[in-house]
Enzyme design. Structure first.
Site, PDB file in Angstrom:
ATOM      1  N   SER A 142       2.144  -0.209   3.631  1.00 12.43           N
ATOM      2  CA  SER A 142       3.275   0.063   2.739  1.00 12.43           C
ATOM      3  C   SER A 142       4.488   0.324   3.620  1.00 12.43           C
ATOM      4  CB  SER A 142       2.987   1.320   1.905  1.00 12.43           C
ATOM      5  OG  SER A 142       4.150   1.778   1.248  1.00 12.43           O
ATOM      6  N   TYR A 155      -0.111   9.933   0.645  1.00 15.52           N
ATOM      7  CA  TYR A 155       0.071   8.470   0.705  1.00 15.52           C
ATOM      8  C   TYR A 155       0.747   8.062   2.012  1.00 15.52           C
ATOM      9  CZ  TYR A 155       1.267   3.810  -1.200  1.00 15.52           C
ATOM     10  OH  TYR A 155       1.387   2.464  -1.422  1.00 15.52           O
TER      11      TYR A 155
HETATM   12  P1  NAD Z   1      -2.986  -1.274  -8.658  1.00 13.25           P
HETATM   13  O1  NAD Z   1      -3.187   0.085  -9.216  1.00 13.25           O
HETATM   14  O2  NAD Z   1      -2.424  -2.348  -9.515  1.00 13.25           O
HETATM   15  O3  NAD Z   1      -4.359  -1.816  -8.053  1.00 13.25           O
HETATM   16  C1  NAD Z   1      -5.198  -1.010  -7.281  1.00 13.25           C
HETATM   17  C2  NAD Z   1      -6.555  -1.669  -7.169  1.00 13.25           C
HETATM   18  O4  NAD Z   1      -7.404  -0.841  -6.376  1.00 13.25           O
HETATM   19  C3  NAD Z   1      -7.261  -1.835  -8.513  1.00 13.25           C
HETATM   20  O5  NAD Z   1      -7.982  -3.056  -8.516  1.00 13.25           O
HETATM   21  C4  NAD Z   1      -8.229  -0.644  -8.551  1.00 13.25           C
HETATM   22  O6  NAD Z   1      -9.351  -0.852  -9.385  1.00 13.25           O
HETATM   23  C5  NAD Z   1      -8.613  -0.605  -7.088  1.00 13.25           C
HETATM   24  N1  NAD Z   1      -9.194   0.671  -6.668  1.00 13.25           N
HETATM   25  C6  NAD Z   1      -8.672   1.917  -6.792  1.00 13.25           C
HETATM   26  N2  NAD Z   1      -9.529   2.823  -6.286  1.00 13.25           N
HETATM   27  C7  NAD Z   1     -10.602   2.133  -5.814  1.00 13.25           C
HETATM   28  C8  NAD Z   1     -11.817   2.500  -5.175  1.00 13.25           C
HETATM   29  N3  NAD Z   1     -12.115   3.778  -4.915  1.00 13.25           N
HETATM   30  N4  NAD Z   1     -12.691   1.533  -4.846  1.00 13.25           N
HETATM   31  C9  NAD Z   1     -12.408   0.225  -5.119  1.00 13.25           C
HETATM   32  N5  NAD Z   1     -11.282  -0.179  -5.718  1.00 13.25           N
HETATM   33  C10 NAD Z   1     -10.391   0.763  -6.065  1.00 13.25           C
HETATM   34  O7  NAD Z   1      -2.085  -1.037  -7.355  1.00 13.25           O
HETATM   35  P2  NAD Z   1      -1.203  -2.041  -6.454  1.00 13.25           P
HETATM   36  O8  NAD Z   1       0.210  -1.654  -6.628  1.00 13.25           O
HETATM   37  O9  NAD Z   1      -1.617  -3.442  -6.643  1.00 13.25           O
HETATM   38  O10 NAD Z   1      -1.631  -1.524  -5.007  1.00 13.25           O
HETATM   39  C11 NAD Z   1      -2.474  -2.257  -4.144  1.00 13.25           C
HETATM   40  C12 NAD Z   1      -2.220  -1.800  -2.716  1.00 13.25           C
HETATM   41  O11 NAD Z   1      -0.859  -2.068  -2.360  1.00 13.25           O
HETATM   42  C13 NAD Z   1      -2.431  -0.300  -2.498  1.00 13.25           C
HETATM   43  O12 NAD Z   1      -3.033  -0.077  -1.244  1.00 13.25           O
HETATM   44  C14 NAD Z   1      -1.024   0.245  -2.505  1.00 13.25           C
HETATM   45  O13 NAD Z   1      -0.904   1.432  -1.777  1.00 13.25           O
HETATM   46  C15 NAD Z   1      -0.282  -0.898  -1.852  1.00 13.25           C
HETATM   47  N6  NAD Z   1       1.167  -0.911  -2.088  1.00 13.25           N
HETATM   48  C16 NAD Z   1       1.657  -1.105  -3.348  1.00 13.25           C
HETATM   49  C17 NAD Z   1       3.037  -1.127  -3.520  1.00 13.25           C
HETATM   50  C18 NAD Z   1       3.665  -1.380  -4.863  1.00 13.25           C
HETATM   51  O14 NAD Z   1       4.897  -1.302  -4.952  1.00 13.25           O
HETATM   52  N7  NAD Z   1       2.906  -1.699  -5.897  1.00 13.25           N
HETATM   53  C19 NAD Z   1       3.886  -0.930  -2.432  1.00 13.25           C
HETATM   54  C20 NAD Z   1       3.332  -0.723  -1.185  1.00 13.25           C
HETATM   55  C21 NAD Z   1       1.974  -0.726  -1.018  1.00 13.25           C
END
Ligand code: NAD
Length: 260
Positions: A142, A155
């Site tokens: 991130s 985080y």
């Molecule tokens: P999201 O909530 O849409 O998806 C998260 C996914 O992780 C889901 O499929 C959920 O079921 C799965 N998950 C959660 N806990 C779990 C566990 N214990 N075991 C297995 N699966 C698990 O979130 P997202 O925004 O798509 O985030 C995905 C990644 O991207 C994360 O690591 C997040 O930190 C990172 N990220 C997101 C953003 C953003 O703006 N959305 C920005 C920077 C980084």
């Protein structure tokens, strides 16, 4: 481009992970998808990826915070497809609160999933990758792996840890055909961010649209969300032979957030 390769994408039932899984499938990779959700919805996603892209897709319900389950997920990829060529450590959660009031249970959960889960995945996949002389570990970090923001202590700590861990894996695998890099997204409109938008809207008594704009303006100079598909295209490039010498780096995809 990735025909014959096999990939595990953690947290691919939603958001960025689903976007990455879709792009990797579109380039010909067989997949292990993973994450939580309703069984019928997950099966529909799995079947759609197979039908649309002509690849094989299996599902693992592994909880990424549990090392035995992560190992079983990697083993499922090897037993299904003969190898694990690409591991995208994407599963992650968020919780926002000040340092003083941050609940210990949320701290532990974020460190377990966002940081330790990445270690468990790499540890399970590396022996297979090294034996084959090819591997790509792509960690979804991130911008918060590079800089801080208020109310995200667990985080930010976990994501900085992921950037550091990726460097160690890159050094230990240098010259083996295995690379390890971190993609550092800024704001991407997914359910994880939608919750933060809704919290701003509720807290300030403004509309979802206004809250969404506020979130972007505060941090992301482009004032545009990055997309899951853009993360997928970058993951596909990092998986390609063209990226064989890119290792140990953290690549922001953040509309200029970390340029400030
Ligand atoms: P999201 O909530 O849409 O998806 C998260 C996914 O992780 C889901 O499929 C959920 O079921 C799965 N998950 C959660 N806990 C779990 C566990 N214990 N075991 C297995 N699966 C698990 O979130 P997202 O925004 O798509 O985030 C995905 C990644 O991207 C994360 O690591 C997040 O930190 C990172 N990220 C997101 C953003 C953003 O703006 N959305 C920005 C920077 C980084």
């Amino acid at each position: 481009m990735l025909k014959g390769k096999s990939a595990v994408v953690t947290g691919s039932t939603s958001g960025i992970g689903l976007g990455i899984a879709t792009v990797l499938a579109s380039k010909g990779a067989n997949l292990v998808i993973n994450g939580f959700g309703e069984a019928a919805a997950i099966e529909a996603t799995r079947a759609e990826l197979e039908a649309k892209h002509g690849v094989k897709v299996v599902y693992s319900g592994a909880d990424i915070s549990k090392p035995d389950e992560v190992k079983a997920m990697i083993d499922l990829c090897v037993s299904s497809f003969g190898s694990v060529d690409i591991l995208v450590n994407n599963a992650g959660i968020q919780f926002t609160e000040s340092v003083e009031d941050f609940p210990l249970e949320r701290w532990n959960a974020i460190i377990a999933i966002n940081l330790s889960g990445v270690f468990f995945g790499a540890q399970a996949a590396l022996p297979h990758m090294k034996a084959k002389g090819f591997g790509r570990i792509i960690n979804i970090g991130s911008v918060h792996g590079l800089i801080g923001s208020t109310h995200k202590v667990a985080y930010v700590a976990a994501k900085h840890g992921v950037v550091g861990m990726s460097k160690v894996i890159a050094l230990e695998t240098a010259g083996t055909g295995v690379t390890c890099n971190t993609i550092c997204p800024g704001w991407v409109h997914t359910p994880l961010v939608q919750k933060q938008i809704e919290a701003i809207a509720a807290g300030e008594g403004i509309s979802i649209e206004a809250a969404s704009e506020k979130l972007l303006i505060e941090k992301q100079p482009s004032k545009q969300f990055a997309t899951p598909e853009q993360m997928g295209e970058l993951a596909a490039f990092l998986s390609s032979d063209a990226a064989a010498q890119i290792t140990g780096v953290a690549i922001p995809v953040d509309g200029g957030w970390t340029a400030q």
